[in-house]
Design an enzyme around this catalytic site. Structure first.
Site, PDB file in Angstrom:
ATOM      1  N   ALA A  32      15.764 -39.032  -6.623  1.00 21.92           N
ATOM      2  CA  ALA A  32      15.796 -40.441  -7.011  1.00 21.92           C
ATOM      3  C   ALA A  32      14.412 -40.924  -7.430  1.00 21.92           C
ATOM      4  O   ALA A  32      14.274 -41.740  -8.336  1.00 21.92           O
ATOM      5  CB  ALA A  32      16.302 -41.271  -5.846  1.00 21.92           C
ATOM      6  N   ILE A  74      11.966 -39.344  -8.797  1.00 21.56           N
ATOM      7  CA  ILE A  74      11.378 -38.817 -10.028  1.00 21.56           C
ATOM      8  C   ILE A  74      12.109 -39.409 -11.226  1.00 21.56           C
ATOM      9  O   ILE A  74      13.327 -39.272 -11.342  1.00 21.56           O
ATOM     10  CB  ILE A  74      11.451 -37.280 -10.036  1.00 21.56           C
ATOM     11  N   GLU A 106      13.341 -38.847 -14.009  1.00 20.89           N
ATOM     12  CA  GLU A 106      13.604 -37.752 -14.940  1.00 20.89           C
ATOM     13  C   GLU A 106      14.188 -38.252 -16.262  1.00 20.89           C
ATOM     14  O   GLU A 106      14.092 -37.602 -17.289  1.00 20.89           O
ATOM     15  CB  GLU A 106      14.505 -36.682 -14.297  1.00 20.89           C
ATOM     16  N   ASP A 135      -1.918 -52.429 -51.700  1.00 24.19           N
ATOM     17  CA  ASP A 135      -1.990 -52.494 -53.161  1.00 24.19           C
ATOM     18  C   ASP A 135      -1.510 -53.862 -53.598  1.00 24.19           C
ATOM     19  O   ASP A 135      -0.764 -54.512 -52.873  1.00 24.19           O
ATOM     20  CB  ASP A 135      -1.002 -51.481 -53.768  1.00 24.19           C
ATOM     21  N   ASP A 159       0.516 -45.408 -53.918  1.00 19.71           N
ATOM     22  CA  ASP A 159       1.682 -44.868 -54.614  1.00 19.71           C
ATOM     23  C   ASP A 159       1.350 -43.640 -55.454  1.00 19.71           C
ATOM     24  O   ASP A 159       2.154 -42.761 -55.631  1.00 19.71           O
ATOM     25  CB  ASP A 159       2.350 -45.950 -55.480  1.00 19.71           C
ATOM     26  N   ASP A 199      -3.855 -41.229 -54.309  1.00 23.35           N
ATOM     27  CA  ASP A 199      -3.943 -42.059 -53.113  1.00 23.35           C
ATOM     28  C   ASP A 199      -3.734 -41.235 -51.839  1.00 23.35           C
ATOM     29  O   ASP A 199      -4.019 -41.700 -50.738  1.00 23.35           O
ATOM     30  CB  ASP A 199      -2.878 -43.167 -53.144  1.00 23.35           C
ATOM     31  N   ASN A 218      11.577 -46.923  -8.109  1.00 22.95           N
ATOM     32  CA  ASN A 218      11.298 -45.714  -7.346  1.00 22.95           C
ATOM     33  C   ASN A 218      10.364 -45.983  -6.176  1.00 22.95           C
ATOM     34  O   ASN A 218      10.547 -45.441  -5.089  1.00 22.95           O
ATOM     35  CB  ASN A 218      10.698 -44.648  -8.256  1.00 22.95           C
ATOM     36  N   GLU A 226      12.457 -47.399  -3.484  1.00 25.70           N
ATOM     37  CA  GLU A 226      13.318 -46.411  -2.826  1.00 25.70           C
ATOM     38  C   GLU A 226      12.534 -45.562  -1.822  1.00 25.70           C
ATOM     39  O   GLU A 226      12.963 -45.347  -0.687  1.00 25.70           O
ATOM     40  CB  GLU A 226      13.962 -45.493  -3.884  1.00 25.70           C
ATOM     41  N   THR A 272      21.355 -47.383 -11.300  1.00 26.17           N
ATOM     42  CA  THR A 272      20.273 -48.263 -11.748  1.00 26.17           C
ATOM     43  C   THR A 272      19.418 -47.629 -12.846  1.00 26.17           C
ATOM     44  O   THR A 272      18.970 -48.304 -13.750  1.00 26.17           O
ATOM     45  CB  THR A 272      19.360 -48.667 -10.575  1.00 26.17           C
ATOM     46  N   ASP A 273      19.195 -46.315 -12.770  1.00 20.36           N
ATOM     47  CA  ASP A 273      18.291 -45.689 -13.736  1.00 20.36           C
ATOM     48  C   ASP A 273      18.934 -45.472 -15.099  1.00 20.36           C
ATOM     49  O   ASP A 273      18.261 -45.399 -16.099  1.00 20.36           O
ATOM     50  CB  ASP A 273      17.800 -44.325 -13.221  1.00 20.36           C
TER      51      ASP A 273
HETATM   52  P1  ATP Z   1      -2.525 -51.690 -57.570  1.00 25.64           P
HETATM   53  O1  ATP Z   1      -3.487 -50.649 -57.105  1.00 25.64           O
HETATM   54  O2  ATP Z   1      -2.596 -52.969 -56.890  1.00 25.64           O
HETATM   55  O3  ATP Z   1      -1.143 -51.185 -57.758  1.00 25.64           O
HETATM   56  P2  ATP Z   1      -2.729 -51.887 -60.369  1.00 25.64           P
HETATM   57  O4  ATP Z   1      -1.352 -51.391 -60.507  1.00 25.64           O
HETATM   58  O5  ATP Z   1      -3.035 -53.148 -61.057  1.00 25.64           O
HETATM   59  O6  ATP Z   1      -3.179 -52.080 -58.950  1.00 25.64           O
HETATM   60  P3  ATP Z   1      -3.569 -49.621 -61.811  1.00 25.64           P
HETATM   61  O7  ATP Z   1      -2.163 -49.268 -62.000  1.00 25.64           O
HETATM   62  O8  ATP Z   1      -4.537 -48.615 -61.382  1.00 25.64           O
HETATM   63  O9  ATP Z   1      -3.740 -50.778 -60.815  1.00 25.64           O
HETATM   64  O10 ATP Z   1      -4.058 -50.303 -63.167  1.00 25.64           O
HETATM   65  C1  ATP Z   1      -5.398 -50.590 -63.393  1.00 25.64           C
HETATM   66  C2  ATP Z   1      -5.539 -51.178 -64.768  1.00 25.64           C
HETATM   67  O11 ATP Z   1      -5.138 -50.235 -65.746  1.00 25.64           O
HETATM   68  C3  ATP Z   1      -4.692 -52.402 -65.004  1.00 25.64           C
HETATM   69  O12 ATP Z   1      -5.400 -53.572 -64.684  1.00 25.64           O
HETATM   70  C4  ATP Z   1      -4.393 -52.341 -66.482  1.00 25.64           C
HETATM   71  O13 ATP Z   1      -5.408 -53.007 -67.212  1.00 25.64           O
HETATM   72  C5  ATP Z   1      -4.456 -50.872 -66.799  1.00 25.64           C
HETATM   73  N1  ATP Z   1      -3.110 -50.295 -66.889  1.00 25.64           N
HETATM   74  C6  ATP Z   1      -2.123 -50.402 -66.007  1.00 25.64           C
HETATM   75  N2  ATP Z   1      -1.029 -49.734 -66.406  1.00 25.64           N
HETATM   76  C7  ATP Z   1      -1.334 -49.179 -67.589  1.00 25.64           C
HETATM   77  C8  ATP Z   1      -0.629 -48.353 -68.519  1.00 25.64           C
HETATM   78  N3  ATP Z   1       0.614 -47.957 -68.295  1.00 25.64           N
HETATM   79  N4  ATP Z   1      -1.260 -47.969 -69.636  1.00 25.64           N
HETATM   80  C9  ATP Z   1      -2.532 -48.356 -69.879  1.00 25.64           C
HETATM   81  N5  ATP Z   1      -3.240 -49.118 -69.046  1.00 25.64           N
HETATM   82  C10 ATP Z   1      -2.671 -49.549 -67.915  1.00 25.64           C
END
Ligand code: ATP
Length: 928
Positions: A283, A285, A287, A329, A650, A654, A716, A719, A747-748
């Site tokens: 009781a 422990i 477990e 972001d 994303d 990153d 415990n 007890e 109870t446990d």
């Molecule tokens: P976050 O990091 O907040 O997502 P973000 O999406 O604005 O920022 P990036 O996607 O790195 O950052 O874009 C940086 C810059 O590159 C933008 O401000 C824009 O001027 C340019 N950019 C974004 N998308 C394109 C694209 N498809 N082609 C050319 N230039 C782009």
């Protein structure tokens, strides 16, 4: 003739060998057929624990083995009733344990399935996203930067494609890939440059190719046995609790031996004392603790999924509750990622664009008057670049619209977007004036692409047209301008003077000031001698055309989420690739920057030393124009300042920052496979407020774990103490062995589990984050366990003693006193369980709120009443029915521990509220 190797085959040979069409891909029915013969595209997993094994494992537990020993001894001594009852209790315990572990395991598996990889594949002429396991040989697959290659693929088209193949070849530097044919027959994997291998990562570029091998037939499949990942799913807390569990076993056994010895010395029969000792040890422990912790974690994780946060690594649930900084972001996470171009700037002319969403309807006006785009050369150019330097597709959702029209409704045409929203906005802009990609496709064919990535911040394509070649580039204006030597000014190509450049910059800044995301556009007519093999060769001496500004409204719910964070002592930091002014305007709108808060750019960051960044990091709320590697520095600086950092990302670049942060967060919709795999948490809606919801759940789960630890351990202590004190005082046994086991069971089990899914306290998000190294017993939990435990023990003994003294001193009166002690102990625990819900006292929460707990307590109560009042049970549990007077005594004794301490808490100072918010709350201004 022997079949050629995949890397030796040309396009037509591949088509023939795999019976596929490079344009339309396989037909869905053909793919299904092939799936049946080829099987799923998966690496076979290691064996899973079957439910039977899981059930049998319950009997391996140390305490169960001791109990089985006790059963054997009782059986040998002829105490069959005892033996049978103990066996029954062991089985019930095992079933409960099995249910707990089975649920835990099932939810962990469900989590894994949620983060299963997907692939972009052409099927029946359409680009679809399917589960990677459904790929078959002959499928046409599209690869993009950040994807994990879903099968072995022979490339048919490749633009600047690089893959990271270290898992396969040991080569840590990404290798360049191409779509050409290679003649040599025998080639090591690393040299098969026209193949992309399953499990490797696309670090740059884009490609199209055909699947040649799937599942265990792939190169990765051949070595699958060697690389089966075994991810640690145990959290630090689970680990610490395991250690604690071991210590508790020792303490419980030590105390039990003392109780047994004291009992025997005071003349108790040896067999009775032995059985009492074993029961007491069982009781005492806890477990069930590890399983309940897992359940609390797993159920919490399921709640998080409902709130759109998918936990990939269980330990992060715990860390979530400690998060003190969220680095987020901007685009898509704080904002909606639904872009619409509203402004255009062409060599000194400011134009306005009307229309909303993805419908290509709207006008372009200059000073309120429509612009004739057909005869406006700079505008035509800008629209042309928008359409050509673009991978997004506008799709008309005809089926739905037609259905509604059939029903007689008047519906506007609905449009949606496939691809990057920034490019989508530009495709819409071009289509508004008739320059859609489709109409230009006939005239221009794409020769090459230098893809966009957040490091380069620009994208270029080379297109051929009437025998000539044209380079179209778009990107962040400040970066693009550096590559421009000419400008299209008033319809003429002129050398780009410093003052013109300044005007362009000012125009871009003024758009950014109004929270617009700004892109610049440029082109170059390539002569036949101009090489465009590399970006450096191609993207130079460009002719600047103009700018486009697009709005990306903040997500509505984010503002409240940021206020919530601030109250919870969590700082929100915006990290974006976008322009500083755009970022600041949006940050101010969302309330991210408090008075005195700073905003810096990637460039300024680069000039700072690590030490300086560490010193100043607390005051910086916005980082703009950053590259992914800056994120890593920011995470490290904040961590050195003692913060627990959640970081979103994303892109493929990153991943290092996501990995280095305490809670790496990836985007479920826009995120790459690489970022998802590096992350601990995936947001299925890409939304910032989901992070806050996950943190709230994380805090709640931790508090729930503390709640049932408190409950189990205090029970415990009670007890053991009641038995220990009775033996020391030379009294008879207050509880017979079977009663001790029963108390443990009722109870446990259920009440403790119900605490694991308890609702959070209201002020959960008004407290400072918990320090990462905080002891589980911190914030007076240890004191609460000991004080409540001691009171439960003393009150139970008191009730026993009073009843015993009132009795006639015969066997019946001892049984009556034992029944009273038994009932008091159970009732004290069932009352105390409600007290455990609050960090203050039982009076601070509505006891009926947690329905599971109410049901669990009621069922425990019913079981106990059954044991006392059902005649057949009385001889087994050595009980007698008790009357009104005894029940009064039971209630007073059982209620004292909780109500006494509760009144103390109400009168004394509140505990657990001493963590005050650290981040400033106030009106928003930016300083630099
Ligand atoms: P976050 O990091 O907040 O997502 P973000 O999406 O604005 O920022 P990036 O996607 O790195 O950052 O874009 C940086 C810059 O590159 C933008 O401000 C824009 O001027 C340019 N950019 C974004 N998308 C394109 C694209 N498809 N082609 C050319 N230039 C782009």
């Amino acid at each position: 003739m022997e079949q050629k190797k995949w890397h030796q085959m040309g396009l037509s040979e591949l088509q023939e060998a795999l019976d596929c069409s490079p344009d339309g891909g396989l037909h869905a029915t053909e793919a299904e057929k092939r799936l049946e013969t080829q099987g799923y595209n998966e690496l076979t997993e290691g064996a899973r624990l079957s439910p039977i094994v899981l059930f049998l494992n319950q009997f391996k537990d140390f305490m169960v083995l001791i109990l089985m020993g006790a059963t054997l001894i009782s059986g040998l001594l002829g105490e069959y009733l005892d033996a049978i009852t103990i066996v029954a209790i062991i089985v019930i315990n095992a079933v409960l344990g099995f249910i707990q572990e089975f649920r835990a395991e099932r939810s962990l598996r469900a989590l894994k399935a949620l983060s299963a990889p997907s692939a972009k594949v052409m099927r029946g002429g359409q680009l679809l996203t399917v589960a990677a396991k459904e790929l078959v040989a002959g499928d046409m697959v599209v690869l993009e930067s950040g994807d994990r290659v879903p099968a072995d693929i022979r490339l048919m088209e490749a633009s600047s494609l690089y893959t990271e193949e270290s898992a396969l070849t040991g080569e840590s530097v990404p290798v360049g890939k191409h779509a050409g044919t290679i003649q040599e027959e025998e080639l090591p994997l690393g040299d098969q440059r026209n193949l992309a291998f399953m499990g490797t990562m696309v670090t740059r570029g884009t490609a199209k190719g055909v699947v040649v091998r799937t599942g265990m037939r792939t190169e990765m499949g051949k070595i699958a046995g060697l690389i089966q990942e075994t991810e640690a799913m145990e959290t630090p807390l689970q680990h610490r609790l395991e250690q604690l569990g071991k210590l508790l076993i020792l303490v419980a056994i030590g105390l039990t031996i003392m109780v047994v010895v004291a009992g025997i010395l005071h003349g108790q029969p040896t067999y009775g004392m032995f059985l009492a000792g074993v029961s007491l040890a069982v009781a005492a422990i806890p477990e069930g603790l590890p399983a309940i912790v897992t359940i609390a974690l797993a159920l919490g994780v399921q709640r998080m999924i409902k709130r759109k946060a998918i936990v990939r690594k269980l330990p992060s649930v715990e860390t979530l509750g400690c998060a003190s900084v969220i680095c987020s972001d901007k685009t898509g996470t704080l904002t909606q990622n639904k872009m619409t171009v509203t402004d255009i700037w062409l060599s000194g002319r400011a134009l306005k664009v009307s229309g909303e969403g993805y419908a290509p309807e709207g006008d372009i006006t200059e000073n309120g008057r429509p612009v004739d785009s057909k005869h406006d050369l700079p505008l035509k150019r800008l629209l042309q670049i928008s359409a050509l330097c673009n991978n997004a597709q506008l799709v008309r959702n005809e089926a739905e619209g037609a259905k509604r029209r059939k029903r007689g409704e008047t519906v506007p045409e609905e449009w949606s977007l496939k691809g990057d929203p920034t490019e989508g906005a530009l495709a819409v802009l071009a289509a508004k004036l008739g320059s859609s990609a489709k109409s230009l496709e006939m005239l221009y064919s794409r020769v090459k692409e230098f893809p966009f990535d957040s490091e380069r911040k620009r994208m270029s394509v080379v297109v051929s047209h009437q025998g000539g070649r044209l380079l179209c580039t778009k990107g962040a204006p400040d970066i693009l301008l550096e590559h421009c030597s000419y400008v299209l000014w008033d319809g003429k190509v002129l050398p780009f003077t410093a003052s013109m450049k300044r005007k362009c910059r000012e125009a871009a800044e003024s758009m950014a000031h109004s929270a617009l995301r700004v892109l610049g556009f440029a082109y170059r007519d390539l002569r036949s001698a101009d090489s465009c093999e590399s970006e450096q060769e191609a993207e130079r001496a460009l002719v600047f055309v103009g700018l486009a500004g697009m709005i990306d409204p903040p997500r509505r719910e984010v503002k409240d989420a940021i206020v919530k964070c601030r109250r919870a002592g969590i700082k929100t930091v915006m990290i974006t690739g976008d322009h500083g002014l755009t970022a600041e305007a949006i940050a101010a709108n969302l309330g991210i920057i408090p008075r005195g808060g700073r905003s810096i750019s990637g460039q300024q960051l680069e000039q700072m030393s690590d030490e300086q960044l560490e010193r100043e990091a607390d005051d910086i709320y916005v980082y703009s124009r950053v590259s992914p590697q800056h994120k890593l520095r920011i995470v490290k600086a904040l961590q050195r300042r003692g913060h627990v950092v959640a970081m979103t990302g994303d892109g493929v670049n990153d991943a290092p920052a996501i990995k280095a942060s305490d809670i790496g967060i990836a985007m479920g919709i826009t995120g790459t496979d690489v970022s998802k795999e590096a992350s601990a948490l995936v947001l299925s809606d890409d939304n910032f407020s989901t992070i806050v919801a996950a943190i709230e759940e994380g805090r709640g789960i931790y508090e729930n774990i503390r709640k049932f630890i408190r409950y189990l351990l205090a029970s415990n202590v009670g007890e053991i103490l009641v038995m220990f004190l009775a033996m020391m005082a030379g009294l008879p046994l207050p509880l017979v062995p079977i009663q001790i086991l029963w108390v443990n069971l009722v109870t446990d089990g259920l009440p403790a589990m119900a605490l694991g899914v308890d609702q959070s306290e209201k002020d959960l998000m008004q407290q400072q984050p918990r320090p990462a190294k905080e002891n589980i017993f911190a914030r007076r939990l240890g004191w609460k366990i000991v004080s409540r435990g001691i009171l439960i023990g003393i009150c139970t003994l008191g009730a026993f003693w009073i009843t015993l003294k009132e009795g006639a001193g015969d066997a019946e009166s001892l049984t009556r006193a034992q029944t009273v002690a038994f009932t008091t102990l159970v009732m004290a625990q069932l009352i105390h369980v409600f007290d455990c819900r609050s960090s203050r006292s039982i009076f601070h929460r509505n006891p009926l709120q947690n329905k599971y707990l109410v049901l669990a307590v009621l069922s425990s109560l019913l079981l106990m009443l059954g044991v006392i009042y059902v005649e057949a049970m009385q001889p087994i549990f050595k009980t007698v029915p008790i009357g009104f007077r005894e029940w009064c005594l039971v209630f007073v004794a059982a209620g004292i521990p909780t109500f006494l301490m509760g009144i103390g808490s109400v009168l004394g100072k509140p505990s657990g509220k001493n963590r005050k918010t650290k981040w400033p709350i106030g009106p928003q201004t930016v300083s630099k």
